[in-house]
Design an enzyme around this catalytic site. Structure first.
Site, short mmCIF file in Angstrom:
data_model
loop_
_atom_site.label_atom_id
_atom_site.label_comp_id
_atom_site.label_asym_id
_atom_site.label_seq_id
_atom_site.Cartn_x
_atom_site.Cartn_y
_atom_site.Cartn_z
N GLU A 125 0.84 -1.19 0.00
CA GLU A 125 0.00 0.00 0.00
C GLU A 125 0.88 1.24 0.00
OE1 GLU A 125 -1.52 0.98 4.19
OE2 GLU A 125 -1.07 -1.18 4.32
N LYS A 127 2.72 4.54 1.07
CA LYS A 127 3.12 5.08 2.37
C LYS A 127 2.82 6.57 2.36
CE LYS A 127 7.02 5.40 5.59
NZ LYS A 127 6.95 6.85 5.79
N ASP A 129 2.69 10.35 3.27
CA ASP A 129 3.62 11.25 3.94
C ASP A 129 2.83 12.30 4.71
OD1 ASP A 129 5.93 12.45 4.76
OD2 ASP A 129 6.41 13.38 2.84
N TYR A 235 -5.10 2.61 7.97
CA TYR A 235 -4.35 1.48 7.43
C TYR A 235 -3.92 0.47 8.50
CZ TYR A 235 -0.49 4.55 8.89
OH TYR A 235 0.33 5.38 9.60
N LYS A 323 11.15 2.70 0.45
CA LYS A 323 11.15 4.15 0.24
C LYS A 323 11.49 4.50 -1.21
CE LYS A 323 10.92 6.72 3.43
NZ LYS A 323 11.84 7.03 4.54
N CYS A 428 12.36 37.60 -28.92
CA CYS A 428 12.11 37.69 -27.48
C CYS A 428 10.61 37.70 -27.22
CB CYS A 428 12.75 38.97 -26.93
SG CYS A 428 12.34 39.29 -25.20
N CYS A 431 9.69 41.46 -25.71
CA CYS A 431 9.78 42.73 -26.44
C CYS A 431 9.80 42.56 -27.96
CB CYS A 431 11.01 43.52 -25.99
SG CYS A 431 12.59 42.81 -26.53
N CYS A 446 18.11 37.79 -25.95
CA CYS A 446 17.36 38.92 -26.50
C CYS A 446 18.33 40.06 -26.76
CB CYS A 446 16.28 39.35 -25.52
SG CYS A 446 15.53 40.96 -25.90
N CYS A 452 13.93 46.07 -23.43
CA CYS A 452 13.20 44.84 -23.09
C CYS A 452 12.74 44.94 -21.64
CB CYS A 452 14.09 43.61 -23.28
SG CYS A 452 13.29 42.07 -22.80
#
Length: 750
Positions: A125, A127, A129, A235, A323, A428, A431, A446, A452
């Site tokens: 199942e 785990k 957290d 669980y 884990k 860009c 701009c 750019c 810009c």
């Protein structure tokens, strides 16, 4: 230091010292995780330390401490809650990290029971957290809820638990005594909404759903818990007046029938291979579950066999947690966006379905550049076996410590047929200026410069950043607002220092606007005035010149001493800088022609001719030589600095800024008598007795050079808790490594 000695090489005296150190570190980590809900160690680092502790105790069993971390579960209940003694102890689980560990778990179970292969089945199942919780029902009524605490005694959080929608208050047809155990958690969607509300209200923003869930359940005011979107998965169980079933799977099904939420991914497996297959399936679905998991739990399915297997001091023999790698996770790449930085660099960013990696929720990751997306390294070699990255892909995300998350791999088997090859924009996105990739540069940039808006805003953000002018109350968010403000615009650094005067003359005052009050305006104006006096190196770094980082800025400051000296010398060296660039271009052209003609390139002749054509004055040549003679300054940095100061817009903005400053503080003379004078030092990990900035300043005051990365030129690494790749690289290179106390002792501050 004992932490750097392998377990096999420890003598008995060092082993005792190391066990004492590990006890201190692990005890503090338990308190941070279970009591304060603010862990500083990652799960992977904690597990590694605990494995080291166990390995030392196995090698030196007579050194095992009475209060060994091996025999501890969680941490003592925090003050502020009533204490609850668990009728049946709430234990932790042993860990598996590899497929081999899972097979060894199966072997140990069958060996203990004396049964052959295939005679034991398991449940697998996810785990969750979150925070462990035990719910006690008497005659079907919830009478008590408690956290795990130290396993024997937990915290009474009954009133808080009653506010969780998925915790039944009453149960029909339940055993007379029923203790249901499970995990309190928060979904990704609810976590994001909570953090948004917290941010808007000026409250604490949580780093991940586990911390948010734990902090919410352990509120002294149940009204706060009620306002938090908590959920509960069941669980397991503690004290029972009658069995729930004959198998783990049957008992979980009974809990579901009684009204508890149980995990639908729980499955019965007949062998270790089936357990691992289900682990892989859950791992693939991890990012789409909508809540955090950090592994898969395996339990012997037959409850009779569980009873025979029993318990070790802190863990059951019949269960183990497999884990996930703490630094890796798989998720969906939803889109590839382009960000424009202060130097004009177009940086592709992965927008991800949120997933927790290394204890942090990750929704963005770097994609570096267009070659990286195409599956090419910086030398044109294949990376990821040449697999490119596309929007919609199922990708592996990597994160370690403070390293920016990156997309590490792609699962081509899950690629959508309609997924299009990514193409880097040639203009860009901010701009519309051409975005050009120069020869030898991995990045497209750019060409709009200060026209810009993205570059202008990012330069201003950099200017007020912590290592630059560090103006309190004026951060990235405020800079964005001021840049777009038509009444009090900030479009260049000098505008920051004229804010007070312009505000005084304005009809609509800053103090009358949303987010600003009289006190905050007064404070920010004072903070700005305080920075009219600034260290020379900070000024250089704050300008945001390409290739000029903190260390380079300090090198330039020490080399020139004053701003006027730097500006005058760089301007004088300009003709030589242009000649150097012409020589580079001539060299590149000569190599291309030679390759085409099948002959050896005459590079030196090409460079000499190009420089001769420039007719560089002698004083310019001398100025250029002085510039590149600075410690840490090469031709690339020198050219970048020269370009910036020769640009009329850039130099004009810098001049207006310097006019607003009252004092540019020269660097202090280096201490040549200190034990670290002239050495290159790198700090990594968490420093506990000083901030990173304080450590850096102290090292530099003693004549050391502080670098941000480990290389063959590094003389010393100072590593605090959480040190990662830098510590490993230093060890590989044979570089001397000290902990914080060792560093303070070396420089005489301990």
């Amino acid at each position: 230091m004992t932490e750097n000695i392998s377990v096999e090489d420890l003598n008995k005296e060092d082993a005792a010292l190391e066990l004492a150190r590990l006890h201190k570190v692990l005890e503090a980590a338990n308190a941070e995780y279970y009591q304060a809900d603010q862990p500083t160690l990652t799960d992977a680092d904690y597990d590694a330390l605990k494995r080291r502790n166990t390995a030392i105790e196995t090698r030196f069993p007579d050194l095992k401490r009475v209060n060994s971390p091996t025999d501890q579960v969680g941490a003592a209940p925090a003050d502020g809650f009533g204490k609850v003694a668990h009728a049946v102890r709430m234990l932790s689980l042993g860990n598996a990290f590899t497929d081999e560990d899972v097979h060894e778990f199966d072997v140990s179970v069958r060996k203990f029971l004396g049964v052959p292969r295939g005679d034991v089945s398991y449940t697998a199942e996810p785990k969750i957290d979150g925070l462990s919780l035990s719910l006690r029902y008497v005659d079907g009524v919830l009478v008590q809820a408690a956290t795990r605490g130290d396993g024997a005694v937990g915290e009474n959080v009954t009133e808080n638990a009653r506010t969780i929608a998925t915790v039944p208050q009453q149960i029909a047809n339940a055993p007379a005594v029923l203790e249901v155990r499970g995990e309190v958690y928060m979904s990704h969607e609810d976590f994001a909404s909570l953090n948004q509300r917290q941010s808007e209200a000026g409250g604490k923003v949580f780093s991940n759903p586990r911390n948010a869930a734990a902090g919410s359940l352990r509120q002294l005011d149940a009204k706060i818990t009620k306002a938090r979107p908590l959920k509960f998965f069941a669980y397991a169980w503690g004290e029972l007046s009658e069995p729930l079933g004959e198998t783990q799977a049957g008992a979980i099904e009974r809990l579901r029938e009684l009204g508890f939420a149980t995990n639908p991914l729980t499955q019965v497996c007949a062998s270790p291979s089936e357990l691992i297959s289900h682990y892989r399936l859950i791992e693939e679905q991890r990012a789409r579950l909508g809540y955090d998991i950090d592994g898969v739990v395996y339990k012997v399915n037959d409850l009779g066999l569980q009873g025979r297997l029993g318990f070790r001091s802190t863990t059951p023999r019949w269960a183990i947690a497999h884990k996930f790698p703490a630094e890796l996770a798989w998720t969906t790449l939803e889109a590839i966006d382009i960000q424009v930085g202060r130097t004009g660099a177009l940086s592709p960013v992965a927008r991800l379905a949120p997933v927790t990696v290394g204890g942090v929720v990750v929704s963005n990751a770097t994609l570096h550049n267009e070659d990286y997306i195409a599956g090419l390294g910086n030398k044109g070699e294949d990376i990821r076996d040449g697999k490119d990255i596309r929007a919609g892909d199922w990708v592996q995300v990597y994160r370690a410590g403070d390293v920016i998350p990156k997309v590490a791999d792609v699962d081509l088997s899950k690629r959508l047929p309609e997924a299009a090859v990514f193409e880097m924009p040639k203009t860009c996105p901010k701009c519309g200026s051409p975005a050009v990739r120069e020869d030898g540069d991995a990045v497209r940039r750019c060409t709009g410069g200060l026209i810009c808006p993205a570059q202008a805003v990012e330069k201003l953000k950099h200017f007020v950043s912590r290592a630059a002018f560090d103006i309190e109350g004026l951060g990235a968010k405020q800079i964005e607002a001021f840049y777009d403000d038509e009444r009090l615009p900030v479009r260049e650094p000098a505008d920051i220092f004229t804010l007070r005067a312009r505000d005084s003359a304005a009809l609509t005052k800053l103090a009358n606007r949303d987010g600003w009050g009289a006190t905050s305006v007064k404070n920010v104006f004072q903070a700005i005035d305080d920075k009219r006096k600034i260290e020379f190196s900070r000024l250089i770094f704050a300008l945001g010149v390409r290739h000029v980082g903190e260390v380079t800025a300090q090198d330039l400051a020490r080399h020139y001493g004053t701003w006027d000296a730097l500006a005058e010398n760089v301007a004088l060296a300009r003709p030589a800088a242009l000649a150097h660039r012409a020589a580079d271009e001539a060299e590149l052209l000569e190599r291309e022609i030679a390759q085409r003609d099948g002959r050896r390139a005459r590079v030196s002749d090409a460079r000499k001719a190009a420089i001769t054509d420039q007719h560089v004055p002698l004083e310019a040549t001398k100025a250029w030589a002085f510039l590149i003679d600075a410690d840490g300054i090469g031709a690339t940095v020198a050219l970048s600095l020269s370009d910036a100061l020769a640009n009329p817009d850039e130099s004009g903005a810098i001049g207006r800024l310097v006019d607003q400053l009252s004092d540019i503080i020269p660097p202090e003379a280096q201490n040549s008598d200190s034990p670290v004078a002239g050495k290159t030092v790198v700090f990594t990990g968490t420093l506990e007795k000083m901030t990173r900035a304080e450590a850096k300043a102290r090292a530099e005051s003693l004549g050391a050079k502080v670098s941000g990365s480990v290389s063959a030129k590094t003389d010393l690494l100072v590593a605090g808790p959480g040190a990662g790749s830098k510590a490993k690289k230093a060890a590989d290179l044979g570089i001397e490594t000290l902990d914080e106390d060792g560093w303070l002792s070396l420089i005489g501050d301990l």
